[in-house]
Design a protein around this motif. Sequence first.
Motif, PDB file in Angstrom:
ATOM      1  N   PRO A  60       0.797  -1.240   0.000  1.00 21.05           N
ATOM      2  CA  PRO A  60       0.000   0.000   0.000  1.00 21.05           C
ATOM      3  C   PRO A  60       0.822   1.279   0.000  1.00 21.05           C
ATOM      4  CG  PRO A  60       0.087  -0.922   2.198  1.00 21.05           C
ATOM      5  CD  PRO A  60       0.771  -1.918   1.306  1.00 21.05           C
ATOM      6  N   VAL A  61       2.152   1.171   0.131  1.00 27.43           N
ATOM      7  CA  VAL A  61       2.975   2.385   0.186  1.00 27.43           C
ATOM      8  C   VAL A  61       2.749   3.257  -1.037  1.00 27.43           C
ATOM      9  CG1 VAL A  61       5.349   3.239   0.139  1.00 27.43           C
ATOM     10  CG2 VAL A  61       4.750   1.334   1.636  1.00 27.43           C
ATOM     11  N   ALA A  62       2.683   2.628  -2.209  1.00 23.10           N
ATOM     12  CA  ALA A  62       2.626   3.381  -3.457  1.00 23.10           C
ATOM     13  C   ALA A  62       1.368   4.229  -3.578  1.00 23.10           C
ATOM     14  CB  ALA A  62       2.717   2.418  -4.639  1.00 23.10           C
ATOM     15  N   SER A  63       0.248   3.730  -3.105  1.00 23.60           N
ATOM     16  CA  SER A  63      -1.031   4.397  -3.341  1.00 23.60           C
ATOM     17  C   SER A  63      -1.415   5.393  -2.246  1.00 23.60           C
ATOM     18  CB  SER A  63      -2.140   3.357  -3.487  1.00 23.60           C
ATOM     19  OG  SER A  63      -2.227   2.548  -2.331  1.00 23.60           O
ATOM     20  N   ARG A  64      -0.580   5.536  -1.249  1.00 24.10           N
ATOM     21  CA  ARG A  64      -0.889   6.473  -0.170  1.00 24.10           C
ATOM     22  C   ARG A  64      -0.940   7.899  -0.707  1.00 24.10           C
ATOM     23  NH1 ARG A  64       2.442   9.332   3.406  1.00 24.10           N
ATOM     24  NH2 ARG A  64       4.278   8.159   2.689  1.00 24.10           N
ATOM     25  N   VAL A  65      -2.013   8.620  -0.456  1.00 27.04           N
ATOM     26  CA  VAL A  65      -2.151   9.999  -0.928  1.00 27.04           C
ATOM     27  C   VAL A  65      -1.374  10.918   0.014  1.00 27.04           C
ATOM     28  CG1 VAL A  65      -3.750  11.908  -1.337  1.00 27.04           C
ATOM     29  CG2 VAL A  65      -4.359   9.579  -2.031  1.00 27.04           C
ATOM     30  N   VAL A  66      -0.478  11.722  -0.571  1.00 26.08           N
ATOM     31  CA  VAL A  66       0.359  12.607   0.245  1.00 26.08           C
ATOM     32  C   VAL A  66      -0.042  14.072   0.122  1.00 26.08           C
ATOM     33  CG1 VAL A  66       2.328  11.046   0.173  1.00 26.08           C
ATOM     34  CG2 VAL A  66       2.079  12.802  -1.606  1.00 26.08           C
ATOM     35  N   GLY A  67      -0.953  14.393  -0.788  1.00 26.16           N
ATOM     36  CA  GLY A  67      -1.380  15.774  -0.965  1.00 26.16           C
ATOM     37  C   GLY A  67      -2.189  15.913  -2.230  1.00 26.16           C
ATOM     38  N   SER A  68      -2.420  17.154  -2.635  1.00 28.22           N
ATOM     39  CA  SER A  68      -3.191  17.397  -3.850  1.00 28.22           C
ATOM     40  C   SER A  68      -2.761  18.708  -4.484  1.00 28.22           C
ATOM     41  CB  SER A  68      -4.693  17.434  -3.544  1.00 28.22           C
ATOM     42  OG  SER A  68      -5.000  18.529  -2.693  1.00 28.22           O
ATOM     43  N   THR A  69      -3.097  18.862  -5.763  1.00 26.58           N
ATOM     44  CA  THR A  69      -2.771  20.077  -6.508  1.00 26.58           C
ATOM     45  C   THR A  69      -4.049  20.629  -7.142  1.00 26.58           C
ATOM     46  OG1 THR A  69      -2.318  18.875  -8.557  1.00 26.58           O
ATOM     47  CG2 THR A  69      -0.480  19.180  -7.039  1.00 26.58           C
ATOM     48  N   THR A  70      -4.044  21.939  -7.372  1.00 29.14           N
ATOM     49  CA  THR A  70      -5.200  22.554  -8.021  1.00 29.14           C
ATOM     50  C   THR A  70      -5.180  22.321  -9.527  1.00 29.14           C
ATOM     51  OG1 THR A  70      -4.011  24.653  -8.263  1.00 29.14           O
ATOM     52  CG2 THR A  70      -5.329  24.344  -6.262  1.00 29.14           C
ATOM     53  N   SER A  71      -3.997  22.097 -10.071  1.00 32.73           N
ATOM     54  CA  SER A  71      -3.819  21.783 -11.491  1.00 32.73           C
ATOM     55  C   SER A  71      -2.456  21.136 -11.656  1.00 32.73           C
ATOM     56  CB  SER A  71      -3.917  23.051 -12.356  1.00 32.73           C
ATOM     57  OG  SER A  71      -2.914  23.983 -11.999  1.00 32.73           O
ATOM     58  N   ALA A  72      -2.210  20.565 -12.802  1.00 33.05           N
ATOM     59  CA  ALA A  72      -0.923  19.907 -13.032  1.00 33.05           C
ATOM     60  C   ALA A  72       0.220  20.892 -12.816  1.00 33.05           C
ATOM     61  CB  ALA A  72      -0.872  19.335 -14.441  1.00 33.05           C
ATOM     62  N   ILE A  73       1.280  20.428 -12.174  1.00 32.49           N
ATOM     63  CA  ILE A  73       2.469  21.247 -11.935  1.00 32.49           C
ATOM     64  C   ILE A  73       3.611  20.609 -12.707  1.00 32.49           C
ATOM     65  CG2 ILE A  73       3.998  22.261 -10.204  1.00 32.49           C
ATOM     66  CD1 ILE A  73       1.781  21.988  -8.168  1.00 32.49           C
ATOM     67  N   THR A  74       4.106  21.311 -13.718  1.00 34.56           N
ATOM     68  CA  THR A  74       5.032  20.696 -14.667  1.00 34.56           C
ATOM     69  C   THR A  74       6.469  21.154 -14.448  1.00 34.56           C
ATOM     70  OG1 THR A  74       4.969  22.402 -16.394  1.00 34.56           O
ATOM     71  CG2 THR A  74       3.132  20.816 -16.337  1.00 34.56           C
ATOM     72  N   ARG A  75       7.368  20.399 -15.032  1.00 32.43           N
ATOM     73  CA  ARG A  75       8.792  20.749 -15.012  1.00 32.43           C
ATOM     74  C   ARG A  75       9.201  21.512 -16.261  1.00 32.43           C
ATOM     75  NH1 ARG A  75      11.747  15.175 -16.734  1.00 32.43           N
ATOM     76  NH2 ARG A  75      10.036  14.286 -17.923  1.00 32.43           N
ATOM     77  N   THR A  76       8.236  21.931 -17.063  1.00 29.45           N
ATOM     78  CA  THR A  76       8.535  22.690 -18.277  1.00 29.45           C
ATOM     79  C   THR A  76       9.032  24.080 -17.907  1.00 29.45           C
ATOM     80  OG1 THR A  76       6.813  21.496 -19.479  1.00 29.45           O
ATOM     81  CG2 THR A  76       7.612  23.556 -20.447  1.00 29.45           C
ATOM     82  N   ALA A  77      10.227  24.430 -18.379  1.00 25.76           N
ATOM     83  CA  ALA A  77      10.843  25.694 -18.012  1.00 25.76           C
ATOM     84  C   ALA A  77      10.459  26.808 -18.975  1.00 25.76           C
ATOM     85  CB  ALA A  77      12.364  25.550 -17.981  1.00 25.76           C
ATOM     86  N   ASP A  78      10.418  28.038 -18.451  1.00 23.06           N
ATOM     87  CA  ASP A  78      10.209  29.188 -19.326  1.00 23.06           C
ATOM     88  C   ASP A  78      11.563  29.649 -19.862  1.00 23.06           C
ATOM     89  OD1 ASP A  78      11.462  30.544 -17.251  1.00 23.06           O
ATOM     90  OD2 ASP A  78       9.752  31.793 -16.752  1.00 23.06           O
ATOM     91  N   GLU A  79      11.586  30.798 -20.547  1.00 25.99           N
ATOM     92  CA  GLU A  79      12.818  31.257 -21.171  1.00 25.99           C
ATOM     93  C   GLU A  79      13.916  31.549 -20.159  1.00 25.99           C
ATOM     94  OE1 GLU A  79      12.014  34.525 -23.754  1.00 25.99           O
ATOM     95  OE2 GLU A  79      10.873  33.323 -25.197  1.00 25.99           O
ATOM     96  N   SER A  80      13.532  31.880 -18.947  1.00 27.27           N
ATOM     97  CA  SER A  80      14.542  32.162 -17.926  1.00 27.27           C
ATOM     98  C   SER A  80      15.152  30.904 -17.331  1.00 27.27           C
ATOM     99  CB  SER A  80      13.928  33.003 -16.806  1.00 27.27           C
ATOM    100  OG  SER A  80      13.068  32.209 -15.993  1.00 27.27           O
ATOM    101  N   GLY A  81      14.478  29.775 -17.526  1.00 34.22           N
ATOM    102  CA  GLY A  81      14.944  28.516 -16.950  1.00 34.22           C
ATOM    103  C   GLY A  81      14.148  28.054 -15.759  1.00 34.22           C
ATOM    104  N   GLU A  82      13.220  28.868 -15.286  1.00 33.74           N
ATOM    105  CA  GLU A  82      12.363  28.476 -14.159  1.00 33.74           C
ATOM    106  C   GLU A  82      11.292  27.501 -14.609  1.00 33.74           C
ATOM    107  OE1 GLU A  82      10.799  31.284 -11.019  1.00 33.74           O
ATOM    108  OE2 GLU A  82      11.416  32.715 -12.564  1.00 33.74           O
ATOM    109  N   SER A  83      10.912  26.588 -13.732  1.00 31.11           N
ATOM    110  CA  SER A  83       9.758  25.741 -13.973  1.00 31.11           C
ATOM    111  C   SER A  83       8.874  25.748 -12.727  1.00 31.11           C
ATOM    112  CB  SER A  83      10.169  24.304 -14.293  1.00 31.11           C
ATOM    113  OG  SER A  83      10.623  23.629 -13.136  1.00 31.11           O
TER     114      SER A  83
END
Length: 574
Positions: free
Chosen positions: A371-394
Amino acid sequence: MNHTALRRFAAGAALSALTVAGLTGVAHAVPGTPPGGHPGGGPIDVQLLALNDFHGNLEAPSGSSGRIQTGPDAGVNRVDAGGAEYLATQLQQLGAQQKQANTITVAAGDLIGASPLLSAAFHDEPTIESLGLAGLDYASVGNHEFDEGPEELLRIQNGGCHPVDGCLDGTPFAGADFQYLSANAFVTETGAPLLEPYAIHEVQGEKIGFIGMTLEGTPSIVSAEGTAGLTFADEVATANRYAADLQAQGVQAIVVLLHEGGNQTGANAWDVNGCNGLTGPIVDIANGMSDAIDVVISGHTHQAYNCEIDKKLVTSASSFGRLVTDIDLRLNRATGDVIQAKAKNVIVTRDVAKDAAQTELISRYRAALGPVASRVVGSTTSAITRTADESGESPLGNLIADSQLAATDDEERAVAAFMNPGGVRADLPAGSVTYEQAFTVQPFANSLVTLDLTGAQLYCMLEQQYTVAKILQPSGSVSYSVSASGTTAPVSDPCAGTRIVDGSLLIGGVPVVEGQTYRVTVNNFLAGGGDGFTVLQGGTNPVTGPIDLDALTAYLGANSPVSPPALDRITTVS
């Protein structure tokens, strides 16, 4: 199940106790092969099936990690790809198109490490078993093969239960059915290669040599503990050395499995069988290699390409098992030379039958994970991506930096945190976030380290970002401006750049003063100079804190639902 224990590795005995491979390589003959010599007759057709950067993706990866672009519009021209069940079937079908005895399956490193929880929780034993079932014959090591150190890599090759966690699934681990090759990683104390440097494979009496290597820069992108006691040699010099050794043994067909690569550029860079403006280390490496080398199967950059460089076939098959490179070699039976080499990158689509053995393996380890894998640890209001903008921030990079500051701002008095972008491995989904999903984002089990840096060192660290071409993700307490017209510092003097606008670096809204000291949190990889951030090795009073994943899950739990952070911490000015 102690899930923290599953993620952590303790070093074993000293490297001097390692059993190291000799210099002669390994040999394999296909059953029924005529012994010795070059028998008469027509040419011999040999098929190589190649992959790279699998990273333990047993289950079909999701999101952008589970798609291949097939046309100019990434939003429309794409197909779902990957997953061990489909990969094994595709390998079998591709091999069946040739005479099976003439098919050799190979890989160019990073088969393990930075893996999803299903594999990583068991120290990547499931991936090694899966690739053995799929018919893998030879693989070069990659930088991630060293994530848990050389002794662990030898255990992965040779078998045995983990020295700390034991055999977590309750069954013995037999080791890899395939041979890892590591020509340019040497035990410093003895000068011997850590693993076999090359293999000789015979097909119908003809010999094919496979040389396996990782990038020379592996120590700069792996934690210091992972490469302790090892020396990594130049890729070109090593390949040419062993190519000469192979030729001295009568081997004229030579293939290099190299965990280093490049990138296509321009409008058609999506073309998995293109070679559009190829850049990166692989270009100079291939040009520098001996003419005796016929094929270079590469990786590391997670890109796809199909090139000819200096009369050598040079390929890469993206990552995560989404592509297989199907290479056809034609050998001159009289001389043993490669007289023709051509390749095609084939998408591992999910419209084929699942391989039953892979399904059973995945189900077995999924049950053991519990059951370790399916334990809910939190939630997000929308997807949070690693896609960076022109400055390099994601957004996700910023979120992780925020979580690391939150984990160390009290007891360790940290005022800022910085995260390396390469350590952010997947996106967070919208809605509920499970432990497994968080683990996929942060799979390395790096410890947080809080240390003292002067303001001058902080400015130097930010300048060094542009020297090493890796933009650190800052916590929300940090802001600064970058000059688009500034100069990038040389590697020899990383503090000499002028990219960071003087006086623009703020922590907590207050300008950073070069002579003052600030408590800053990074992970242990960066603290050791990883990714080329050598200035961080000059930090003082280091204190080791929690695991990065624990910091992330705690932050999600305390702040849910979490929204994507704004990309306003790095500002570019003219």
